[in-house]
Design an enzyme around this catalytic site. Structure first.
Site, short mmCIF file in Angstrom:
data_model
loop_
_atom_site.label_atom_id
_atom_site.label_comp_id
_atom_site.label_asym_id
_atom_site.label_seq_id
_atom_site.Cartn_x
_atom_site.Cartn_y
_atom_site.Cartn_z
N HIS A 122 -20.14 -25.90 152.27
CA HIS A 122 -20.54 -24.86 151.32
C HIS A 122 -20.21 -23.45 151.82
O HIS A 122 -20.33 -22.49 151.06
CB HIS A 122 -22.03 -24.93 151.03
N HIS A 161 -23.10 -32.88 146.58
CA HIS A 161 -22.94 -31.50 146.14
C HIS A 161 -21.47 -31.08 146.29
O HIS A 161 -20.82 -31.45 147.26
CB HIS A 161 -23.82 -30.56 146.96
N ASP A 243 -25.67 -37.87 150.75
CA ASP A 243 -26.77 -37.56 149.84
C ASP A 243 -26.53 -38.05 148.42
O ASP A 243 -27.34 -37.78 147.52
CB ASP A 243 -27.07 -36.06 149.85
#
Length: 308
Positions: A122, A161, A243
């Site tokens: 990220h 994500h 995740d």
């Protein structure tokens, strides 16, 4: 040839507030899950500043150093924090990514897994976010391209994500193919299929909430794996986030541990066809400790099987 496990105790010094999902216990559980596997265990070096400057500007490093506390924990983003040991941890994480590339391309190991934190995918060019400080996977790709002279490197990110940082850092890099699958809608909100990069070298694969491993396998079989084979990478870098597991508290994909094993096998099969099996993997997310440990072990076991 063997598989290298690259880590450092400094990665346990990246402290976050009580109750924060990105916690020291994550790496402790991963290392415990891997402790009995036959791996070449390597101490991660500190990345050289020039390595980090391949992807982040000097002004960004200066900002992080100014923000680093002498004690306690400070917040630098909505969910990203710094503690006194955070930058050492981040430089070790980046150093692990660089060392992994050097080992695999130098034929010291068939593949390498960087068991590190903080995660990296990220972190944008000059923005720390999503628990991440340096773009470890993007750095691995750039190091392989610029230092080792490769012509084509692929990054495959299966964290739940979107790897917005990796996309940002490699957006203008025609030598790097970035393939990411992610739940949508979900934070950080990027990762649409029409985000294809300056050179059409980014493939985003949005997955709907509550979709399972079968949906993932179909999407990778139809989109990601053929694109990888067409690109013919000379090295594959994996952003290994776990995740998307059904037990993870931060998202709503329904993958099982075996789905991570299947995906790793398929990526390794492409690597065997295109680049002599050369794979570098770096740990990203995964916040249910039991699911994280089991999935990371399944991932590394597949790397070992591909190396034999």
């Amino acid at each position: 040839m063997t598989v290298a496990l690259i880590t450092h105790a400094d990665c346990l010094r990246y402290e976050t507030p009580d109750g924060h999902p990105e916690r020291v216990a994550r790496l402790e559980h991963v290392l415990l899950a891997l402790q009995d596997l036959d791996l070449l265990r390597v101490t991660a070096p500190l990345a050289a500043e020039d390595d980090v400057l391949r992807i982040h500007p000097a002004s960004y490093l200066a900002d992080l150093r100014r923000a680093l506390p002498l004690q306690g924990i400070v917040q630098i983003d909505g969910d990203t924090f710094l503690s006194p040991g955070s930058l050492d941890a981040a430089f070790r994480a980046a150093g692990a990514a660089v060392r992994a590339v050097d080992m695999v391309l130098g034929e010291e190991a068939h593949a390498a897994f960087a068991a590190i934190r903080p995660p990296g995918h990220h972190a944008e060019t000059d923005v720390a976010m999503g628990f991440c400080l340096f773009g470890n996977a993007a750095l691995a790709a750039k190091h392989a391209l610029d230092h080792h002279g490769l012509s084509r490197v692929a990054v495959v990110d299966f964290d739940v994500h979107h790897g917005n940082g990796t996309q940002d850092l490699l957006w203008d890099e025609p030598r790097a193919l970035v393939i990411t699958s992610q739940q949508m809608p979900l934070w950080p909100g990027s990762g649409r299929a029409d985000e294809t990069g300056a050179h059409d070298t980014i493939l985003n694969i949005p997955l709907t909430p509550d979709s399972d491993g079968a949906a993932m396998r179909a999407a990778y079989t139809r989109l990601a794996l053929p694109r990888l084979r067409t690109f013919k990478p000379e090295l594959i870098v994996i952003s290994a986030g776990f995740d998307a597991h059904r037990d993870d508290p931060l998202a709503q994909l329904m993958w099982e541990t075996e789905d991570f094993a299947w995906l790793t096998r398929e990526i390794c099969a492409v690597a065997a066809e295109c680049c002599g099996g050369r794979v570098v993997s770096t740990l990203e997310g995964g916040y249910d400790l039991k699911a994280l440990a089991a999935s990371a072990r399944a991932h590394v076991e597949e790397l070992i099987k591909a190396a034999t």
